[in-house]
Design a protein around this motif. Structure first.
Motif, PDB file in Angstrom:
ATOM      1  N   ASN A  62       0.791  -1.220   0.000  1.00 51.23           N
ATOM      2  CA  ASN A  62       0.000   0.000   0.000  1.00 51.23           C
ATOM      3  C   ASN A  62       0.830   1.280   0.000  1.00 51.23           C
ATOM      4  O   ASN A  62       0.608   2.172  -0.827  1.00 51.23           O
ATOM      5  CB  ASN A  62      -0.934   0.034   1.218  1.00 51.23           C
ATOM      6  N   LEU A  63       1.767   1.391   0.926  1.00 50.09           N
ATOM      7  CA  LEU A  63       2.479   2.651   1.157  1.00 50.09           C
ATOM      8  C   LEU A  63       3.031   3.307  -0.106  1.00 50.09           C
ATOM      9  O   LEU A  63       2.774   4.487  -0.359  1.00 50.09           O
ATOM     10  CB  LEU A  63       3.588   2.430   2.186  1.00 50.09           C
ATOM     11  N   GLU A 127      12.949  -0.778   5.742  1.00 52.47           N
ATOM     12  CA  GLU A 127      12.823   0.063   4.560  1.00 52.47           C
ATOM     13  C   GLU A 127      11.750  -0.505   3.628  1.00 52.47           C
ATOM     14  O   GLU A 127      11.502  -1.710   3.608  1.00 52.47           O
ATOM     15  CB  GLU A 127      14.161   0.124   3.811  1.00 52.47           C
ATOM     16  N   VAL A 128      11.153   0.380   2.859  1.00 53.37           N
ATOM     17  CA  VAL A 128      10.150  -0.050   1.887  1.00 53.37           C
ATOM     18  C   VAL A 128      10.823  -0.876   0.797  1.00 53.37           C
ATOM     19  O   VAL A 128      11.884  -0.516   0.296  1.00 53.37           O
ATOM     20  CB  VAL A 128       9.448   1.175   1.255  1.00 53.37           C
ATOM     21  N   GLN A 129      10.202  -1.985   0.462  1.00 48.75           N
ATOM     22  CA  GLN A 129      10.718  -2.853  -0.595  1.00 48.75           C
ATOM     23  C   GLN A 129       9.722  -2.874  -1.753  1.00 48.75           C
ATOM     24  O   GLN A 129       8.513  -2.897  -1.534  1.00 48.75           O
ATOM     25  CB  GLN A 129      10.904  -4.287  -0.081  1.00 48.75           C
ATOM     26  N   LYS A 130      10.242  -2.865  -2.962  1.00 45.11           N
ATOM     27  CA  LYS A 130       9.361  -2.954  -4.124  1.00 45.11           C
ATOM     28  C   LYS A 130       8.753  -4.349  -4.176  1.00 45.11           C
ATOM     29  O   LYS A 130       9.481  -5.345  -4.244  1.00 45.11           O
ATOM     30  CB  LYS A 130      10.148  -2.676  -5.410  1.00 45.11           C
ATOM     31  N   PHE A 248       7.817   4.221  -6.680  1.00 47.87           N
ATOM     32  CA  PHE A 248       9.009   3.701  -7.372  1.00 47.87           C
ATOM     33  C   PHE A 248       9.133   4.330  -8.757  1.00 47.87           C
ATOM     34  O   PHE A 248      10.232   4.672  -9.205  1.00 47.87           O
ATOM     35  CB  PHE A 248       8.930   2.180  -7.476  1.00 47.87           C
ATOM     36  N   ARG A 249       8.007   4.485  -9.433  1.00 49.85           N
ATOM     37  CA  ARG A 249       8.018   5.114 -10.752  1.00 49.85           C
ATOM     38  C   ARG A 249       8.420   6.587 -10.632  1.00 49.85           C
ATOM     39  O   ARG A 249       9.201   7.093 -11.442  1.00 49.85           O
ATOM     40  CB  ARG A 249       6.631   4.985 -11.376  1.00 49.85           C
TER      41      ARG A 249
END
Length: 277
Positions: A62-63, A127-130, A248-249
């Motif tokens: 979501n994030l 950390e945020v992961q793709k 990410f984009r």
């Protein structure tokens, strides 16, 4: 969004002010229960549901795809987000009614999130992961009733019978009307198999559903619309990455722009000239 099949609900949820995001998971309870139960009883179960709701807001599924949550997350260099803000989201209001201390206590039970010493802010521990394989782990299902306040929770409970879900997204028209269909993202490929191969076929409150993988749905729509070549590939890209916000984009675009800017300001490199005889 002009694309009739891609518009859907995503992300966290609208806080009381401003109206930004949306929601996914919920539970129920009353203030009276809080005072009459201890941490080992029913209240602990409700606290777990409250923590799970906020974990969803901060989760990889979501994030990075929720512009409002991502803005909150990146506003602070250490990624702390005010608990008061996430508690104000629509799907958190039944929990926040129990009081700020109750919400903080619920969050302190989470192994995914951490609360600061003052009990005012929360952040994820990693950390945020793709996410990998989101598209492949997603299914399409159609045949649900018209929307009413409890439908999201009933949908989550329905898909949850088959295994863990990362998100259940109600698909909508441009004017926000529910299209009676959803994209559900399961946590693993095995659960996708369980759902699609279920015998008897999945039914929702007695009604049989049209179900398939998200990829199969995409190919069906490409065929229906007679898309070929670049148009078909563009459709596949839209379905796999989505039209909405994607952190990410956005980061990739920013990096590319920075790189282009650096190249433009750098002195031109001397090139050898080769003459061919």
């Amino acid at each position: 969004m002009a694309e009739e099949d891609v518009t859907m609900a995503t992300a966290s949820e609208a806080p009381a002010v401003p109206e930004e995001s949306k929601a996914e998971t919920s539970t129920s309870g009353t203030v009276a229960e809080t005072t009459s139960t201890d941490a080992g009883g029913e209240d602990a179960e409700v606290q777990a549901k409250a923590a799970a709701q906020i974990e969803f807001y901060f989760g990889d599924a979501n994030l990075p795809f929720d512009k409002f949550m991502w803005t909150l997350y990146t506003k602070d260099p250490d990624h702390w987000v005010p608990i008061e803000t996430v508690s104000s989201f629509k799907r958190m209001r039944e929990y926040s009614a129990r009081g700020a201390d109750w919400v903080v206590a619920a969050l302190r039970t989470s192994t995914f999130l951490e609360v600061d010493a003052e009990g005012k802010r929360v952040r994820r521990r990693t950390e945020v992961q793709k996410p990998k394989g989101q598209y492949e782990r997603s299914v399409y299902a159609k045949g649900f009733p018209d929307e009413e306040p409890t439908l999201q929770k009933r949908l989550e409970a329905f898909f949850g019978k088959y295994g863990k879900t990362n998100a259940v997204r109600m698909r909508r028209t441009e004017d926000k009307k529910f299209k009676n269909s959803v994209f559900a993202e399961f946590a693993d490929f095995a659960t996708v198999d369980v759902f699609l191969k279920a015998d008897p076929k999945p039914t929702f409150e007695g009604k049989e559903l049209l179900i398939m993988t998200k990829d199969a749905y995409c190919e069906m729509k490409i065929k229906e619309k007679g898309l070929t070549g670049k148009s078909a590939n563009h459709r596949r890209e839209i379905m796999s990455t989505g039209r909405g916000f994607n952190a990410f984009r956005e980061m990739a675009r920013a990096n590319a722009q920075n790189k282009d800017g650096a190249s433009a300001s750098a002195p031109a490199e001397k090139k050898d000239v080769y003459l061919e005889f």
